[in-house]
Design a protein around this motif. Structure first.
Motif, PDB file in Angstrom:
ATOM      1  N   ASN A   1      28.547 -34.143 -30.084  1.00 11.36           N
ATOM      2  CA  ASN A   1      27.542 -34.572 -31.056  1.00 11.36           C
ATOM      3  C   ASN A   1      26.138 -34.127 -30.661  1.00 11.36           C
ATOM      4  O   ASN A   1      25.328 -33.797 -31.511  1.00 11.36           O
ATOM      5  CB  ASN A   1      27.574 -36.092 -31.228  1.00 11.36           C
ATOM      6  N   GLU A   2      25.846 -34.160 -29.392  1.00 16.27           N
ATOM      7  CA  GLU A   2      24.534 -33.743 -28.889  1.00 16.27           C
ATOM      8  C   GLU A   2      24.676 -32.403 -28.171  1.00 16.27           C
ATOM      9  O   GLU A   2      25.456 -32.286 -27.232  1.00 16.27           O
ATOM     10  CB  GLU A   2      23.973 -34.793 -27.916  1.00 16.27           C
ATOM     11  N   PRO A   3      23.925 -31.400 -28.606  1.00 16.21           N
ATOM     12  CA  PRO A   3      24.029 -30.106 -27.928  1.00 16.21           C
ATOM     13  C   PRO A   3      23.489 -30.167 -26.501  1.00 16.21           C
ATOM     14  O   PRO A   3      22.457 -30.796 -26.253  1.00 16.21           O
ATOM     15  CB  PRO A   3      23.187 -29.180 -28.794  1.00 16.21           C
ATOM     16  N   PRO A   4      24.186 -29.521 -25.564  1.00 20.25           N
ATOM     17  CA  PRO A   4      23.730 -29.483 -24.177  1.00 20.25           C
ATOM     18  C   PRO A   4      22.547 -28.516 -24.024  1.00 20.25           C
ATOM     19  O   PRO A   4      22.234 -27.742 -24.940  1.00 20.25           O
ATOM     20  CB  PRO A   4      24.956 -28.994 -23.419  1.00 20.25           C
ATOM     21  N   PRO A   5      21.897 -28.511 -22.867  1.00 16.14           N
ATOM     22  CA  PRO A   5      20.720 -27.659 -22.646  1.00 16.14           C
ATOM     23  C   PRO A   5      20.962 -26.170 -22.903  1.00 16.14           C
ATOM     24  O   PRO A   5      20.067 -25.479 -23.390  1.00 16.14           O
ATOM     25  CB  PRO A   5      20.360 -27.906 -21.182  1.00 16.14           C
TER      26      PRO A   5
END
Length: 190
Positions: free
Chosen positions: A56-60
């Motif tokens: 759900n949250e894109p990584p760096p």
């Protein structure tokens, strides 16, 4: 940067150890810079490979890539052919993004053995059509890639590949300007 100049992102799709991709990409980057009307940004997926697992949250790694893809007016994908298709690392980078590709032209520089990576390009055309991107007809392909470049990274038979690069860059420039102008008048609603 002049408003008329295009921002071209060259995406190196291979992350394999011992890859030929940097040599191919350096050669093509030189052709793009010689074209004279493009600002080039080379995005090497090996420097920060996007993860295969979509969360759900894109990584760096993804958040660092996103603004560079979004800023581009056009793309060139540099890809090898792995088992009649393109690398998983490239598919992951594509899948983490959607709007960044929309209504923008994409060209391909492929390499491999006898097929020169052309089967990978045909698969990529289908993927990018789904993302509302416009792929240009002409490509650059290096058949028998290990014999295609000398030890200094120069193409051994430059005439054909230089002509192919020039044709593809011309198509990218035309479509890049046309689509950028169209989107400035009316947002794309894909």
């Amino acid at each position: 940067m002049s408003h008329d100049r295009l921002r071209l992102a060259i995406v190196i799709g291979s992350t394999r150890e011992g890859r030929v991709a940097p040599t191919v990409a350096r050669w093509f980057t030189g052709r793009a810079e010689e074209h004279g009307d493009m600002d080039v940004d080379v995005l090497d997926l090996a420097e920060a490979p996007p993860p295969a697992r979509l969360t759900n949250e894109p990584p760096p790694e993804v958040t660092a890539l996103t603004p560079r893809l979004a800023a581009a007016d056009a793309y060139v994908i540099v890809t090898p052919e792995y088992n009649h298709s393109f690398p998983a690392s490239l598919k992951s980078a594509i899948d983490w993004h959607f709007a960044e590709w929309q209504a923008k032209p994409i060209g391909f520089v492929s390499y491999g053995g006898m097929a020169g990576g052309l089967r990978a390009v045909e698969h990529l055309r289908q993927v990018f059509a789904e993302l509302h991107a416009m792929t240009v007809r002409d490509t650059v392909s290096f058949h028998g890639v290990h014999e295609a470049f000398d030890a200094d990274g120069r193409a051994r038979r430059p005439e054909g590949c230089d002509a192919a690069a020039k044709a593809m860059l011309g198509q990218l420039a035309w479509w890049g300007r046309a689509l950028r102008e169209a989107k400035s008048r009316q947002p794309y609603t894909g």
